[in-house]
Design a protein around this motif. Structure first.
Motif, PDB file in Angstrom:
ATOM      1  N   SER A 116       0.851  -1.188   0.000  1.00 13.74           N
ATOM      2  CA  SER A 116       0.000   0.000   0.000  1.00 13.74           C
ATOM      3  C   SER A 116       0.889   1.241   0.000  1.00 13.74           C
ATOM      4  O   SER A 116       1.701   1.429   0.903  1.00 13.74           O
ATOM      5  CB  SER A 116      -0.906  -0.009   1.234  1.00 13.74           C
ATOM      6  OG  SER A 116      -1.792   1.079   1.195  1.00 13.74           O
ATOM      7  N   CYS A 138      -2.989   3.930  -1.266  1.00 13.10           N
ATOM      8  CA  CYS A 138      -3.821   3.754  -0.075  1.00 13.10           C
ATOM      9  C   CYS A 138      -5.182   4.423  -0.307  1.00 13.10           C
ATOM     10  O   CYS A 138      -5.247   5.607  -0.662  1.00 13.10           O
ATOM     11  CB  CYS A 138      -3.109   4.374   1.127  1.00 13.10           C
ATOM     12  SG  CYS A 138      -4.140   4.543   2.597  1.00 13.10           S
ATOM     13  N   SER A 139      -6.260   3.674  -0.107  1.00 13.44           N
ATOM     14  CA  SER A 139      -7.592   4.234  -0.364  1.00 13.44           C
ATOM     15  C   SER A 139      -7.945   5.335   0.632  1.00 13.44           C
ATOM     16  O   SER A 139      -8.636   6.292   0.280  1.00 13.44           O
ATOM     17  CB  SER A 139      -8.649   3.131  -0.353  1.00 13.44           C
ATOM     18  OG  SER A 139      -8.698   2.511   0.912  1.00 13.44           O
ATOM     19  N   ARG A 191      -6.207   8.402  -0.532  1.00 18.49           N
ATOM     20  CA  ARG A 191      -6.929   8.901  -1.702  1.00 18.49           C
ATOM     21  C   ARG A 191      -8.149   9.703  -1.275  1.00 18.49           C
ATOM     22  O   ARG A 191      -8.392  10.810  -1.769  1.00 18.49           O
ATOM     23  CB  ARG A 191      -7.340   7.734  -2.602  1.00 18.49           C
ATOM     24  CG  ARG A 191      -8.007   8.156  -3.893  1.00 18.49           C
ATOM     25  CD  ARG A 191      -8.447   6.967  -4.760  1.00 18.49           C
ATOM     26  NE  ARG A 191      -7.349   6.060  -5.056  1.00 18.49           N
ATOM     27  CZ  ARG A 191      -7.308   4.769  -4.684  1.00 18.49           C
ATOM     28  NH1 ARG A 191      -8.299   4.242  -3.984  1.00 18.49           N
ATOM     29  NH2 ARG A 191      -6.283   4.023  -5.011  1.00 18.49           N
ATOM     30  N   LYS A 192      -8.920   9.170  -0.332  1.00 19.66           N
ATOM     31  CA  LYS A 192     -10.106   9.873   0.168  1.00 19.66           C
ATOM     32  C   LYS A 192      -9.720  11.201   0.817  1.00 19.66           C
ATOM     33  O   LYS A 192     -10.361  12.229   0.585  1.00 19.66           O
ATOM     34  CB  LYS A 192     -10.860   9.001   1.172  1.00 19.66           C
ATOM     35  CG  LYS A 192     -11.550   7.819   0.556  1.00 19.66           C
ATOM     36  CD  LYS A 192     -12.145   6.918   1.632  1.00 19.66           C
ATOM     37  CE  LYS A 192     -12.564   5.582   1.057  1.00 19.66           C
ATOM     38  NZ  LYS A 192     -12.911   4.624   2.116  1.00 19.66           N
TER      39      LYS A 192
END
Length: 134
Positions: free
Chosen positions: A67, A101-102, A105-106
């Motif tokens: 990640s 990494c989600s 990103r958010k």
């Protein structure tokens, strides 16, 4: 110091003293940076940059290799991970990559929305150049 982008308080980075007496301040809300002092500028305010060109990839021995995280400021990733010795790499963090990494990103998208549209032009933030002696 007050952020010229969103009007919130900025925090000063803990930097080693340097010959240019430069200070770096970052906003915890919109992540705008302001550099005070330095070799060429009295005040430097980097312009807006979109999420795919704004953040460096975070590096630290303890980060999982599967990640890829965005290095935010104050030794933390955008998703909030803080590790001893973590730093930004020389490589840009690309939120569209599958390994990004989600949560970073958010966070990058939320931070991006905090920048007013009228301050997204490359000349929207004013910097003051030092007057060099002749």
């Amino acid at each position: 110091m007050e952020c010229d982008v969103c009007g919130r308080s900025m925090l000063r980075w803990l930097l080693e003293p340097n010959r240019w007496a430069e200070e770096i301040w970052s906003c915890c809300w919109c992540f705008a940076a302001t550099h005070v002092g330095g070799e060429w500028f009295e005040l430097s305010r980097p312009p807006y940059a979109p999420p795919d060109s704004r953040w460096e990839t975070a590096i630290a021995e303890e980060l999982a290799p599967d990640s890829v995280h965005a290095f935010g400021s104050f030794e933390k990733t955008l998703c909030g991970i803080k590790l001893p010795g973590m730093s930004p790499s020389d490589y840009i963090w690309l939120p569209e990559r599958p390994s990004a990494c989600s949560d970073c990103r958010k966070a990058a998208l939320v931070i991006d929305e905090r920048w007013p549209r009228e301050l997204r032009d490359e000349h929207a933030r004013i910097s003051v150049v030092k007057q060099l002696p002749n």
